[in-house]
Scaffold this active site. Structure first.
Site, PDB file in Angstrom:
ATOM      1  N   GLY A   1     -72.317  28.966  10.702  1.00  0.00           N
ATOM      2  CA  GLY A   1     -73.234  29.339  11.777  1.00  0.00           C
ATOM      3  C   GLY A   1     -74.049  28.186  12.340  1.00  0.00           C
TER       4      GLY A   1
ATOM      5  N   ALA B   1     -65.730  27.772   9.547  1.00  0.00           N
ATOM      6  CA  ALA B   1     -67.184  27.608   9.640  1.00  0.00           C
ATOM      7  C   ALA B   1     -67.606  26.334  10.342  1.00  0.00           C
ATOM      8  CB  ALA B   1     -67.850  27.661   8.284  1.00  0.00           C
ATOM      9  N   GLY B   2     -68.704  26.472  11.084  1.00  0.00           N
ATOM     10  CA  GLY B   2     -69.359  25.339  11.708  1.00  0.00           C
ATOM     11  C   GLY B   2     -69.046  25.148  13.181  1.00  0.00           C
TER      12      GLY B   2
ATOM     13  N   ASN C   1     -66.944  32.701  14.153  1.00  0.00           N
ATOM     14  CA  ASN C   1     -67.611  33.959  14.484  1.00  0.00           C
ATOM     15  C   ASN C   1     -68.802  33.717  15.403  1.00  0.00           C
ATOM     16  OD1 ASN C   1     -68.997  36.427  14.538  1.00  0.00           O
ATOM     17  ND2 ASN C   1     -68.728  36.844  12.402  1.00  0.00           N
ATOM     18  N   THR C   2     -69.833  33.038  14.863  1.00  0.00           N
ATOM     19  CA  THR C   2     -71.079  32.881  15.608  1.00  0.00           C
ATOM     20  C   THR C   2     -70.879  32.197  16.958  1.00  0.00           C
ATOM     21  OG1 THR C   2     -72.166  32.681  13.476  1.00  0.00           O
ATOM     22  CG2 THR C   2     -73.470  32.098  15.398  1.00  0.00           C
TER      23      THR C   2
ATOM     24  N   LYS D   1     -61.116  36.995   1.872  1.00  0.00           N
ATOM     25  CA  LYS D   1     -61.709  35.706   2.206  1.00  0.00           C
ATOM     26  C   LYS D   1     -62.813  35.480   1.180  1.00  0.00           C
ATOM     27  CE  LYS D   1     -64.808  33.204   5.134  1.00  0.00           C
ATOM     28  NZ  LYS D   1     -65.712  33.171   6.283  1.00  0.00           N
TER      29      LYS D   1
END
Lengths: 284, 75
Positions: free
Chosen positions: A179, A210-211, A232-233, A118
């Site tokens: 994040g 992301a986001g 993830n976050t 990645k």
């Protein structure tokens, strides 16, 4: 006939699986392994999310307390496709270097995804937005070196097209900064990215990376036609990460089904669901 | 100096920190000394990845910059 089949079989069965770089993934969620309170919680969240592809970072081993636990003690590399990232790299040189170390680790493990990376080449620490020039350069070099490059980029359709033409196995536009939990800020850019990347190549995998903040962000990305979502976050820092992992799993499936089902057009005015005929009262 | 003299001690830089090593000792020996034998690591010597099977044949002369990395949680 297809419609009849869809009625008599599971709605999911009518969908072709996500294939990236020749590897078939059962889940359309890619989940990060960072920021969990404990390794046990991470393992439980991954399990509940249904993912079979997880990202990991490459970092220096601790030279003291080296006998401590390793993330691979909690991640079954035969169950999850490991996708090493180049997070924290701000130049093409650094990203290529970290990608090669990740590949060396994967080759030792003998995983099917040993050439996967990645790719992230970041522009600055405040936004963590990608540096498009460095990202293009690193993509070209890593593809030439035999890597299967899944590349984090902005939602700029022109850059996305350039990355695909350089040989990226998957282009992964950000919904919003890493994040940040802002979701998909520019659905129209994402629509154009999807149109450009899938033009004449409908199975080309596009993963929104992301986001994501909550389940509806995942559903929206999937409804727009993304092939998958990487997050993830949003799970790791949720108040209840395990419950959020379940929400993300369901949102991903719901969004995919809605995309395949085809939504109704938006209209300014109402259209009644109940018939006009047979009403016992008259109005207007 | 006789053959039985201990090898000259040189300095290498491991993960950014200077560290003594016996001149002519192998990267594999260094990895073992640090307790990483059998652990999931990758090793870079002066900017080039050294595949694990080659660690035994790469000898240290002093001054090398070595990175020893592993996987950690990340997104």
């Amino acid at each position: 006939m297809a419609a009849t089949d869809a009625l008599t079989t599971s709605p999911d069965a009518a969908d072709a699986p996500l294939v990236v770089g020749g590897i078939t993934l059962a889940s359309r969620l890619v989940v990060g392994t960072g920021k969990y309170a404990t390794s046990a919680e991470m393992a439980r969240c991954l399990d509940v999310s249904g993912t079979d592809c997880v990202t990991v970072a490459v970092r220096r081993e601790r030279l003291v307390n080296a006998a401590g636990e390793n993330i691979l003690d909690h991640l079954d590399a035969t169950r999850y496709a490991l996708l090493p990232n180049t997070a924290g790299c701000y130049s093409a040189d650094d990203a290529v270097r970290v990608a090669r170390l990740g590949r060396a680790l994967l080759r030792d493990l003998g995983t099917a995804t040993s050439e996967w990376v990645k790719l992230e080449v970041l522009g600055d620490t405040k936004t963590l937005l990608p540096d498009p020039v460095g990202t293009l350069e690193a993509t070209e070099r890593l593809v030439a070196d035999g890597f299967t490059v899944l590349v984090y980029t902005s939602d700029d359709p022109v850059v996305a097209k350039r990355l695909k033409s350089l040989g990226a196995a998957s282009v992964m536009p950000a919904g919003s900064p890493i994040g940040s939990g802002q979701g998909v800020l520019n659905p129209n850019n994402l629509r154009i990215c999807l149109e450009y990347l899938k033009d004449g190549d409908p199975s080309y995998p596009v993963i929104v990376d992301a986001g994501v903040g909550t389940a509806s962000d995942v559903a929206l990305a999937m409804e727009l036609g993304a092939d998958g979502v990487l997050l993830n976050t949003a799970i790791a820092h949720a108040q209840d990460p395990i419950r959020m992992a379940a929400a993300m799993r369901d949102a991903c499936r719901a969004g995919r089904l809605a995309h395949l089902a085809g939504r109704i057009p938006r209209r300014l005015y109402a259209t009644a669901s109940s018939p006009d005929d047979g009403r016992i009262v008259r109005h207007g | 100096m006789t053959d039985s003299s201990p090898a000259e001690t040189v300095t290498v830089v491991v993960n950014g920190s200077p560290r003594p090593a016996a001149a002519g000792s192998s990267l594999e020996h260094l990895v073992a000394t640090l307790g990483f034998s059998g652990r999931p690591i990758a090793v870079e010597l002066d900017g080039e990845v050294v595949p694990r099977p080659a660690l035994a044949t790469r000898r240290l002369a002093g001054g090398e910059r070595i990175e020893i990395v592993t996987f950690v949680g990340g997104g």
